[in-house]
Write a protein that holds these residues in place. Structure first.
Motif, PDB file in Angstrom:
ATOM      1  N   UNK A  68       0.850  -1.193   0.000  1.00  0.00           N
ATOM      2  CA  UNK A  68       0.000   0.000   0.000  1.00  0.00           C
ATOM      3  C   UNK A  68       0.884   1.240   0.000  1.00  0.00           C
ATOM      4  N   UNK A  69       0.526   2.206  -0.837  1.00  0.00           N
ATOM      5  CA  UNK A  69       1.186   3.503  -0.831  1.00  0.00           C
ATOM      6  C   UNK A  69       0.145   4.536  -0.444  1.00  0.00           C
ATOM      7  N   UNK A  70       0.477   5.362   0.550  1.00  0.00           N
ATOM      8  CA  UNK A  70      -0.470   6.384   1.018  1.00  0.00           C
ATOM      9  C   UNK A  70       0.238   7.724   1.117  1.00  0.00           C
ATOM     10  N   UNK A  71      -0.508   8.800   0.877  1.00  0.00           N
ATOM     11  CA  UNK A  71       0.024  10.151   1.007  1.00  0.00           C
ATOM     12  C   UNK A  71      -0.792  10.926   2.019  1.00  0.00           C
ATOM     13  N   UNK A  72      -0.101  11.767   2.816  1.00  0.00           N
ATOM     14  CA  UNK A  72      -0.860  12.566   3.783  1.00  0.00           C
ATOM     15  C   UNK A  72      -0.802  14.045   3.431  1.00  0.00           C
ATOM     16  N   UNK A  73      -1.582  14.830   4.148  1.00  0.00           N
ATOM     17  CA  UNK A  73      -1.750  16.244   3.828  1.00  0.00           C
ATOM     18  C   UNK A  73      -0.486  17.056   4.053  1.00  0.00           C
ATOM     19  N   UNK A  74       0.478  16.519   4.789  1.00  0.00           N
ATOM     20  CA  UNK A  74       1.726  17.241   5.016  1.00  0.00           C
ATOM     21  C   UNK A  74       2.720  17.020   3.888  1.00  0.00           C
ATOM     22  N   UNK A  75       2.389  16.119   2.949  1.00  0.00           N
ATOM     23  CA  UNK A  75       3.273  15.857   1.828  1.00  0.00           C
ATOM     24  C   UNK A  75       4.069  14.576   1.966  1.00  0.00           C
ATOM     25  N   UNK A  76       3.926  13.865   3.078  1.00  0.00           N
ATOM     26  CA  UNK A  76       4.666  12.616   3.246  1.00  0.00           C
ATOM     27  C   UNK A  76       4.021  11.481   2.451  1.00  0.00           C
ATOM     28  N   UNK A  77       4.864  10.576   1.965  1.00  0.00           N
ATOM     29  CA  UNK A  77       4.387   9.375   1.272  1.00  0.00           C
ATOM     30  C   UNK A  77       4.843   8.166   2.082  1.00  0.00           C
ATOM     31  N   UNK A  78       3.920   7.245   2.341  1.00  0.00           N
ATOM     32  CA  UNK A  78       4.212   6.058   3.137  1.00  0.00           C
ATOM     33  C   UNK A  78       4.117   4.811   2.269  1.00  0.00           C
ATOM     34  N   UNK A  79       5.107   3.942   2.397  1.00  0.00           N
ATOM     35  CA  UNK A  79       5.094   2.654   1.716  1.00  0.00           C
ATOM     36  C   UNK A  79       4.886   1.579   2.780  1.00  0.00           C
ATOM     37  N   UNK A  80       3.774   0.892   2.703  1.00  0.00           N
ATOM     38  CA  UNK A  80       3.369  -0.051   3.743  1.00  0.00           C
ATOM     39  C   UNK A  80       3.163  -1.430   3.141  1.00  0.00           C
ATOM     40  N   UNK A  81       3.336  -2.425   3.960  1.00  0.00           N
ATOM     41  CA  UNK A  81       3.107  -3.796   3.493  1.00  0.00           C
ATOM     42  C   UNK A  81       2.282  -4.544   4.534  1.00  0.00           C
ATOM     43  N   UNK A  82       1.206  -5.148   4.084  1.00  0.00           N
ATOM     44  CA  UNK A  82       0.320  -5.897   4.961  1.00  0.00           C
ATOM     45  C   UNK A  82       0.861  -7.313   5.119  1.00  0.00           C
ATOM     46  N   UNK A  83       1.216  -7.674   6.342  1.00  0.00           N
ATOM     47  CA  UNK A  83       1.811  -8.991   6.610  1.00  0.00           C
ATOM     48  C   UNK A  83       0.777  -9.954   7.171  1.00  0.00           C
ATOM     49  N   UNK A  84       0.899 -11.216   6.828  1.00  0.00           N
ATOM     50  CA  UNK A  84       0.091 -12.269   7.437  1.00  0.00           C
ATOM     51  C   UNK A  84      -1.385 -12.142   7.142  1.00  0.00           C
ATOM     52  N   UNK A  85      -1.761 -12.134   5.858  1.00  0.00           N
ATOM     53  CA  UNK A  85      -3.153 -11.946   5.467  1.00  0.00           C
ATOM     54  C   UNK A  85      -4.059 -12.987   6.112  1.00  0.00           C
ATOM     55  N   UNK A  86      -3.609 -14.222   6.164  1.00  0.00           N
ATOM     56  CA  UNK A  86      -4.469 -15.283   6.700  1.00  0.00           C
ATOM     57  C   UNK A  86      -4.475 -15.307   8.226  1.00  0.00           C
ATOM     58  N   UNK A  87      -3.559 -14.534   8.811  1.00  0.00           N
ATOM     59  CA  UNK A  87      -3.503 -14.505  10.265  1.00  0.00           C
ATOM     60  C   UNK A  87      -3.559 -13.058  10.747  1.00  0.00           C
ATOM     61  N   UNK A  88      -4.479 -12.313  10.145  1.00  0.00           N
ATOM     62  CA  UNK A  88      -4.491 -10.875  10.373  1.00  0.00           C
ATOM     63  C   UNK A  88      -4.794 -10.488  11.814  1.00  0.00           C
ATOM     64  N   UNK A  89      -5.418 -11.353  12.557  1.00  0.00           N
ATOM     65  CA  UNK A  89      -5.713 -11.003  13.945  1.00  0.00           C
ATOM     66  C   UNK A  89      -4.441 -10.934  14.785  1.00  0.00           C
ATOM     67  N   UNK A  90      -3.381 -11.600  14.302  1.00  0.00           N
ATOM     68  CA  UNK A  90      -2.138 -11.609  15.049  1.00  0.00           C
ATOM     69  C   UNK A  90      -1.068 -10.734  14.405  1.00  0.00           C
ATOM     70  N   UNK A  91      -1.352 -10.270  13.214  1.00  0.00           N
ATOM     71  CA  UNK A  91      -0.347  -9.497  12.492  1.00  0.00           C
ATOM     72  C   UNK A  91      -0.837  -8.079  12.256  1.00  0.00           C
ATOM     73  N   UNK A  92       0.099  -7.202  11.879  1.00  0.00           N
ATOM     74  CA  UNK A  92      -0.282  -5.818  11.590  1.00  0.00           C
ATOM     75  C   UNK A  92       0.478  -5.280  10.412  1.00  0.00           C
ATOM     76  N   UNK A  93       0.627  -3.972  10.375  1.00  0.00           N
ATOM     77  CA  UNK A  93       1.345  -3.339   9.283  1.00  0.00           C
ATOM     78  C   UNK A  93       2.836  -3.376   9.572  1.00  0.00           C
ATOM     79  N   UNK A  94       3.632  -3.730   8.557  1.00  0.00           N
ATOM     80  CA  UNK A  94       5.087  -3.749   8.730  1.00  0.00           C
ATOM     81  C   UNK A  94       5.625  -2.335   8.537  1.00  0.00           C
TER      82      UNK A  94
END
Length: 618
Positions: A592-618
């Motif tokens: 996932x790539x996200x941009x915020x109002x301050x101009x920052x860009x974030x590169x995120x990766x969702x870990x553990x799709x099948x175990x999402x209750x135990x995992x979060x954003x890396x």
């Protein structure tokens, strides 16, 4: 989002500039005296100006219209700041007071009294709970915006305070003064921590790095100084330009910086050794723009002498001059492959240049008014640009030619979408309608009427047969793009719908609203399936993964949330530095790539799709 600049002038006006094209979008006229201060809300939708006519004005940047005038100060307004949520403005005046304004109602909330002379600067902490002001009485004051009281006064400067910055955590303030010093203050202990000395003239500006470890200040002595806030020492001074520095760019590896100046030169600086490496001379007037190729081997500069110059940073020589603009070049960009440059000029054109041959490829004779929305066809061969002033243009990106102009809306266009086959465009407008356009002929096919307020969002199903629109009337409508008829209205939101996305199979739509929720809709039955609750502020953007199993939403509460569309649960949440304004999902469904109002860009990766209750954003 970094797309616009707003300037205030002694000609009593503000101007809104498009930083992509380098063109003036519009002029904001209404003040009867100098405009001394400008602030923009984090969502980029409003600007607040302070003037020597003793008033502030709140402007709608979408329409270019004045919303209302804030009256109450009895003398010049010198400073204005806006809280991160965009709900309040704080102004400082030569009547020695600050005023806190409600930007929803346009009313004064309360007045902060305590300074004995003019207030010249004001800043607000990130949480919106405190304001810090600097005054001609040589002091700073810290104000509690909850209790409406002065908390304490910071004394130490022996001349007027001209600049103030606050660290992101709200624990320290850094002030610059006409006494030629900066002071660092601990807002917890209410004490001065230390003084930074070294300037031989007034300190006019100060900024703090995001991590709070460095301050950069600028002075009337034509230098910048970089300070280590941990060691309390000056790290280095950047000086050699004989006039003001107008532009700076940094090479990707962070080792070199290039500055362009009113002295007509560029200088290359080694940020490791803190030394000037060399000077590039050749322009006959001020340098206002500079860009560097991704490989760091070339720089391209734009100047008030109406030219661009391409420089070889290895040989330190000018390669060639790009001539063609009839007025100053104020902005430029370089393609990722380093083969083309695009320049914008005060002659109202953009030019595309071949950096191999040094030749102009073509000129884009742009709109006469500002562009506020652009869409590109999937094959990358065509762009559709929309204007605040009701029209569209279709451009051939191969030839650089305008294909045709699409006219028909009676008010500003807010949104445009293109069908997957690139044959049709659907536009949404402030005139409460959508229009469907044939991109082959340039003709309007039909108008979709039914919303009672502005159309803010539109999405098209992959097969191009249906469009889903979101409106300020709190509803969504589903349209048949074959017949031009409304199929049904989706009701349930209690505030404006600002975002909509459709699953690839066209069976479900996900909407985001200013009521802080998302809703999932069945596009077969027209029924609401469920509501996704979790955001504490407006939802600005929604995206759906290709498999239709997850939705990603961005909000003014600074969070990005990932939702499981089977259970309706939040899989993960990420908090940014400011309102999340946009996001996109890679084809892998986890990046996932996200941009915020301050101009920052974030590169995120969702870990553990099948175990999402135990995992979060890396």
């Amino acid at each position: 989002d970094g797309k616009r600049a707003i300037s205030g002038s002694s000609d009593n006006t503000l101007k809104v500039w498009d930083l992509t094209t380098g063109k003036e979008e519009c002029t904001l006229k209404s003040h009867s005296d100098w405009v001394n201060a400008v602030a923009v809300t984090a969502d980029g939708k409003r600007v607040i100006s302070g003037s020597s006519d003793n008033t502030l004005k709140v402007w709608d940047l979408t329409t270019g219209k004045e919303e209302f005038t804030l009256k109450g100060h009895s003398y010049l307004v010198n400073a204005v700041a806006v809280t991160a949520d965009g709900k309040r403005a704080i102004s400082g005046s030569s009547d020695n007071t600050l005023k806190v304004w409600d930007l929803t109602t346009g009313k004064e909330e309360f007045t902060l009294k305590g300074h004995s002379k003019s207030v010249y600067v004001v800043v607000v902490t990130a949480d919106g709970k405190r304001a810090i002001s600097g005054s001609r009485d040589n002091t700073l004051k810290v104000w509690d915006l909850t209790t409406e009281k002065e908390e304490f006064t910071l004394r130490g400067h022996n001349a007027l305070v001209k600049a103030v910055a606050v660290t992101a955590d709200g624990k320290r303030a850094i002030s610059g003064s006409r006494d030629n010093t900066l002071k660092v203050w601990d807002l917890t202990t209410r004490k001065e921590q230390f003084t930074l000395q070294g300037y031989n003239n007034s300190v006019n500006a100060v900024a703090v790095t995001a991590d709070g470890k460095r301050a950069i200040s600028g002075s009337n002595d034509n230098t910048l100084k970089v300070w280590d806030l941990t060691t309390e020492k000056e790290q280095f001074t950047l000086k050699v330009h004989s006039y003001s520095v107008n532009t700076v760019a940094v090479i990707a590896d962070g080792k070199l910086a290039i500055s362009g100046s009113l002295d007509n030169t560029l200088k290359i600086w080694d940020l490791t050794t803190q030394k000037e490496q060399f000077t590039l001379k050749g322009h006959s007037y001020s340098v206002y723009g500079v860009a560097i190729t991704a490989d760091g081997k070339r720089a391209i500069s734009g100047s008030e002498d109406n030219t661009l110059k391409v420089w070889d940073l290895t040989t330190r020589k000018e390669e060639f001059t790009l001539k063609g603009h009839s007025k100053s070049v104020y902005a430029l960009a370089v393609t990722v492959d380093g083969k083309r440059a695009i320049s914008s000029s005060w002659d109202n054109t953009l030019k595309v240049w071949d950096l191999t041959s040094g030749k102009e490829l073509f000129t884009l004779e742009s709109h006469s008014k500002s562009v506020n929305i652009v869409a590109v066809t999937a094959d990358g061969k065509r762009a559709i640009s929309g204007f605040v002033y009701n029209i569209f243009k279709a451009w051939d990106l191969i030839t650089g030619k305008e294909q045709f102009t699409l006219k028909g809306h009676s008010k500003s266009v807010y949104v445009v979408a293109v069908t997957a086959d690139g044959k049709r465009a659907i536009s949404g407008s402030r005139d409460n309608t959508l229009k469907v356009w044939d991109l082959t002929t340039g003709k309007e096919l039909f108008t979709l009427e039914g919303h009672s307020e502005f159309v803010n969002a539109v999405a098209v199903t992959d097969d191009g047969k249906r469009a889903i629109s979101g409106s300020r009337d709190n509803t969504l409508k589903v349209w048949d793009l074959t017949t031009g008829n409304e199929q049904f209205t989706l009701k349930g939101h209690s505030n404006s719908v600002y975002a909509v996305a459709v699953t690839d199979d066209g069976k479900r739509a996900i909407s985001g609203s200013w009521d802080n929720t998302l809703k999932a809709w069945d596009l077969t039955t027209g029924n609401e399936q469920f509501t996704l609750k979790g955001h504490s502020n407006s939802v600005n953007i929604v995206a759906v993964t290709a498999d239709g199993k997850r939705a990603i939403s961005g909000s003014d509460d600074k969070t990005l949330k990932v939702w499981d569309l089977s259970s309706g649960n939040v899989i993960a949440s990420f908090t940014g530095e400011s309102s999340i304004a946009c996001c996109a999902i890679a084809p892998d469904g986890v990046t996932i790539v996200a941009g915020d109002a301050s101009g920052r860009v974030y590169f995120l990766r969702l870990e553990g799709i099948t175990e999402y209750l135990e995992k979060g954003m890396a």
